[in-house]
Design a protein around this motif. Structure first.
Motif, PDB file in Angstrom:
ATOM      1  N   ALA A 166      10.347   6.696  -6.066  1.00 21.17           N
ATOM      2  CA  ALA A 166       9.544   5.694  -5.356  1.00 21.17           C
ATOM      3  C   ALA A 166       8.126   6.185  -5.102  1.00 21.17           C
ATOM      4  O   ALA A 166       7.163   5.431  -5.248  1.00 21.17           O
ATOM      5  N   TRP A 177       4.026   0.178  -6.836  1.00 24.39           N
ATOM      6  CA  TRP A 177       3.925  -0.148  -5.416  1.00 24.39           C
ATOM      7  C   TRP A 177       3.332  -1.542  -5.274  1.00 24.39           C
ATOM      8  O   TRP A 177       3.581  -2.235  -4.317  1.00 24.39           O
ATOM      9  N   TYR A 178       2.528  -1.948  -6.248  1.00 27.83           N
ATOM     10  CA  TYR A 178       1.969  -3.302  -6.245  1.00 27.83           C
ATOM     11  C   TYR A 178       1.832  -3.793  -7.674  1.00 27.83           C
ATOM     12  O   TYR A 178       1.761  -3.003  -8.619  1.00 27.83           O
ATOM     13  N   GLY A 207       0.463   2.596  -8.006  1.00 26.47           N
ATOM     14  CA  GLY A 207       1.175   3.257  -6.922  1.00 26.47           C
ATOM     15  C   GLY A 207       0.207   4.007  -6.038  1.00 26.47           C
ATOM     16  O   GLY A 207      -0.955   3.628  -5.914  1.00 26.47           O
ATOM     17  N   LEU A 208       0.683   5.083  -5.451  1.00 27.53           N
ATOM     18  CA  LEU A 208      -0.167   5.871  -4.563  1.00 27.53           C
ATOM     19  C   LEU A 208      -1.015   6.881  -5.333  1.00 27.53           C
ATOM     20  O   LEU A 208      -1.955   7.441  -4.783  1.00 27.53           O
ATOM     21  N   VAL A 234       5.310   4.270   4.158  1.00 26.57           N
ATOM     22  CA  VAL A 234       5.405   2.904   3.634  1.00 26.57           C
ATOM     23  C   VAL A 234       4.399   1.995   4.344  1.00 26.57           C
ATOM     24  O   VAL A 234       3.689   1.214   3.702  1.00 26.57           O
ATOM     25  N   GLY A 292       0.782   3.148   3.329  1.00 33.45           N
ATOM     26  CA  GLY A 292       0.561   2.819   1.916  1.00 33.45           C
ATOM     27  C   GLY A 292       0.447   1.321   1.691  1.00 33.45           C
ATOM     28  O   GLY A 292      -0.438   0.849   0.978  1.00 33.45           O
ATOM     29  N   GLY A 293       1.329   0.557   2.319  1.00 31.20           N
ATOM     30  CA  GLY A 293       1.265  -0.908   2.202  1.00 31.20           C
ATOM     31  C   GLY A 293      -0.013  -1.465   2.797  1.00 31.20           C
ATOM     32  O   GLY A 293      -0.628  -2.393   2.255  1.00 31.20           O
ATOM     33  N   PHE A 353       3.977  -6.820  -3.765  1.00 29.50           N
ATOM     34  CA  PHE A 353       4.493  -5.468  -3.684  1.00 29.50           C
ATOM     35  C   PHE A 353       5.570  -5.328  -4.753  1.00 29.50           C
ATOM     36  O   PHE A 353       6.375  -6.218  -4.959  1.00 29.50           O
ATOM     37  N   SER A 362       8.683  -0.139  -6.643  1.00 29.36           N
ATOM     38  CA  SER A 362       8.514   1.199  -6.062  1.00 29.36           C
ATOM     39  C   SER A 362       8.334   1.097  -4.555  1.00 29.36           C
ATOM     40  O   SER A 362       8.892   1.892  -3.791  1.00 29.36           O
ATOM     41  N   PHE A 363       7.552   0.115  -4.121  1.00 27.68           N
ATOM     42  CA  PHE A 363       7.346  -0.114  -2.690  1.00 27.68           C
ATOM     43  C   PHE A 363       8.665  -0.521  -2.031  1.00 27.68           C
ATOM     44  O   PHE A 363       9.015  -0.030  -0.954  1.00 27.68           O
ATOM     45  N   ALA A 403      10.840   2.534  -1.711  1.00 24.34           N
ATOM     46  CA  ALA A 403      10.362   3.394  -0.621  1.00 24.34           C
ATOM     47  C   ALA A 403      10.764   2.811   0.732  1.00 24.34           C
ATOM     48  O   ALA A 403      11.138   3.543   1.654  1.00 24.34           O
TER      49      ALA A 403
END
Length: 166
Positions: free
Chosen positions: A23, A29-30, A38-39, A119, A122-123, A138, A141-142, A145
């Motif tokens: 994750a 993540w988006y 992701g991040l 989370v 990051g969100g 989202f 992966s989000f 997580a």
């Protein structure tokens, strides 16, 4: 006699650790039209191929401290896994004090807090810096997580239950 809640917590901890790494490191993540990220990296689909770059590779990014906080919290959660596992294993040894199970549960509670923070931050970074007139979603992966928050909570409860039963 082996404490079943601790054995289940150990198994769940192994699975959760693997899923947490997936994750944290993946680029879903988006999703936004033909791009996803992701991040750590952002990708765009061009003629059926995915081209990815490191976030911030081409200069300073907005909200970089938030992004770094989300990354760091996620990494701390993963780094705590060996500590929780060690405490659980030691607490199952003959003559071990029950306090080790409580410490494992306490460390797992810390993982819940850090994972929820990773989370959330990051969100928040994604919403503040990537949303606009185009619909942002989202990604999986989000979602994974987010699910890990509940998995770490179950591990914490299982670790503490045996302490309370004793």
């Amino acid at each position: 006699m082996v404490a079943i809640p601790k054995v289940v917590a150990l198994g769940l901890l192994g699975l959760t650790g693997i899923l947490s790494i997936v994750a944290l490191s993946t680029t879903y993540w988006y999703t936004l039209n033909t791009s996803h990220g992701g991040l750590w990296r952002s990708c765009v689909e061009i003629r059926g191929s995915s081209v990815c770059v490191n976030i911030g590779e081409f200069g300073k990014i907005e909200g970089e401290s938030k992004l770094n906080a989300a990354r760091g919290l996620g990494v701390l959660v993963i780094l705590a896994i060996p500590g929780v596992a060690t405490l659980l294993i030691l607490s199952m040894r003959e003559g071990a004090g029950r306090i080790l199970g409580l410490l494992a549960g306490g460390l797992a509670v810390g993982q819940v807090v850090f994972q929820a923070s990773a989370v959330g931050v990051g969100g928040s970074w994604i919403k503040e810096n990537l949303s606009g007139p185009i619909e942002l979603d989202f990604g999986w992966s989000f979602g994974m997580a987010t699910a890990m928050i509940f998995m770490y909570l179950i591990i914490a409860v299982l670790s503490i239950v045996d302490f309370l039963k004793g």
